[in-house]
Design a protein around this motif. Structure first.
Motif, PDB file in Angstrom:
ATOM      1  N   LEU A  15       0.831  -1.206   0.000  1.00  0.00           N
ATOM      2  CA  LEU A  15       0.000   0.000   0.000  1.00  0.00           C
ATOM      3  C   LEU A  15       0.864   1.252   0.000  1.00  0.00           C
ATOM      4  N   ASP A  16       1.950   1.227   0.763  1.00  0.00           N
ATOM      5  CA  ASP A  16       2.873   2.373   0.732  1.00  0.00           C
ATOM      6  C   ASP A  16       3.382   2.597  -0.683  1.00  0.00           C
ATOM      7  N   LEU A  17       3.657   1.509  -1.404  1.00  0.00           N
ATOM      8  CA  LEU A  17       4.112   1.638  -2.795  1.00  0.00           C
ATOM      9  C   LEU A  17       3.020   2.264  -3.662  1.00  0.00           C
ATOM     10  N   VAL A  45      -6.168  10.397  -3.255  1.00  0.00           N
ATOM     11  CA  VAL A  45      -6.282   9.097  -3.918  1.00  0.00           C
ATOM     12  C   VAL A  45      -5.604   7.984  -3.115  1.00  0.00           C
ATOM     13  N   MET A  46      -5.212   8.284  -1.886  1.00  0.00           N
ATOM     14  CA  MET A  46      -4.496   7.311  -1.067  1.00  0.00           C
ATOM     15  C   MET A  46      -5.412   6.172  -0.628  1.00  0.00           C
ATOM     16  N   CYS A  98      -9.166   6.952   0.794  1.00  0.00           N
ATOM     17  CA  CYS A  98      -9.359   8.121   1.652  1.00  0.00           C
ATOM     18  C   CYS A  98     -10.627   8.844   1.210  1.00  0.00           C
ATOM     19  N   GLU A  99     -11.404   9.329   2.183  1.00  0.00           N
ATOM     20  CA  GLU A  99     -12.657  10.010   1.878  1.00  0.00           C
ATOM     21  C   GLU A  99     -12.487  11.492   1.555  1.00  0.00           C
ATOM     22  N   ALA A 100     -11.278  12.023   1.649  1.00  0.00           N
ATOM     23  CA  ALA A 100     -11.067  13.421   1.265  1.00  0.00           C
ATOM     24  C   ALA A 100     -11.248  13.541  -0.246  1.00  0.00           C
ATOM     25  N   THR A 155       0.273   9.902  -6.159  1.00  0.00           N
ATOM     26  CA  THR A 155      -0.641  10.775  -5.434  1.00  0.00           C
ATOM     27  C   THR A 155      -1.471  11.619  -6.384  1.00  0.00           C
ATOM     28  N   ALA A 156      -2.448  12.330  -5.837  1.00  0.00           N
ATOM     29  CA  ALA A 156      -3.266  13.231  -6.644  1.00  0.00           C
ATOM     30  C   ALA A 156      -2.420  14.367  -7.225  1.00  0.00           C
ATOM     31  N   SER A 157      -1.340  14.725  -6.547  1.00  0.00           N
ATOM     32  CA  SER A 157      -0.497  15.824  -7.029  1.00  0.00           C
ATOM     33  C   SER A 157       0.668  15.350  -7.890  1.00  0.00           C
TER      34      SER A 157
END
Length: 185
Positions: A14-16, A150-151, A144-146, A21-23
């Protein structure tokens, strides 16, 4: 790496996946990959000198993991090509359990002794993915719900909603507070 750096502390696979990321992509150069590996100290070792080809190999493993994970956590079969690619990555640098004597006892350590630095690294990451994908807990992996995140994460508590309370949780709470207490226009 982003100004906040990557999230760590989830299962290695999961860390991989979370290095995408979204950015943007946090693994674009050998130095980015070395920096991420330093954050993973104790779980995976630096394999030596890394090249652009090694970064590409790790990114390929990451894409296969992400696609397979997305399907498996939703209860559907992963693409056969992704599983085959993860198996190939593991075969490129087989692991052995190396025995040694430390002066008092026999110790055993998992090592990958063949393959290039990138192949060894990709094999470790593919093995971590295999462990995660085969674990029944994979069904608990959440996004993630934010809105702008996209994590993915494996919640230790069933009410966990964000990849990180300090990152996304605080942002969501501050935005919600601002909306409630915003002065009329």
């Amino acid at each position: 790496m982003s100004e906040l750096g990557p999230l760590t502390g989830e299962p290695l696979a999961l860390d991989l996946v979370n290095t995408r990321t979204a950015s943007g992509d946090l693994l674009t150069t050998p130095e980015d990959l070395r920096a991420w590996l330093r954050l993973q100290a104790g779980r995976i070792s630096l394999p030596g000198e890394l090249t652009e080809a090694d970064v590409a190999a790790v990114r390929r493993v990451r894409e296969h993991v992400a696609r397979a994970l997305d399907r498996v956590r939703r209860g559907t079969g992963p693409p056969a090509d992704d599983l085959a690619a993860l198996n190939r990555a593991q075969r490129a640098a087989p692991a052995i359990t190396e025995l040694s004597w430390d002066g008092q006892a026999v110790t055993a350590a998992r090592r990958r002794v063949s393959g290039s630095a990138g192949e060894r690294l990709a094999a470790w990451l593919a093995e971590a993915a295999a462990e995660l994908l085969a674990d029944p807990a994979v069904a608990l992996v959440r996004e993630c719900e934010a809105d702008d995140c996209v994590m993915v994460f494996l919640p230790a508590h069933p009410r966990r909603r964000w990849c990180s309370a300090a990152r996304c949780g605080n942002r969501v709470r501050v935005a919600r507070h601002y909306r409630r207490h915003k002065p009329p226009a």
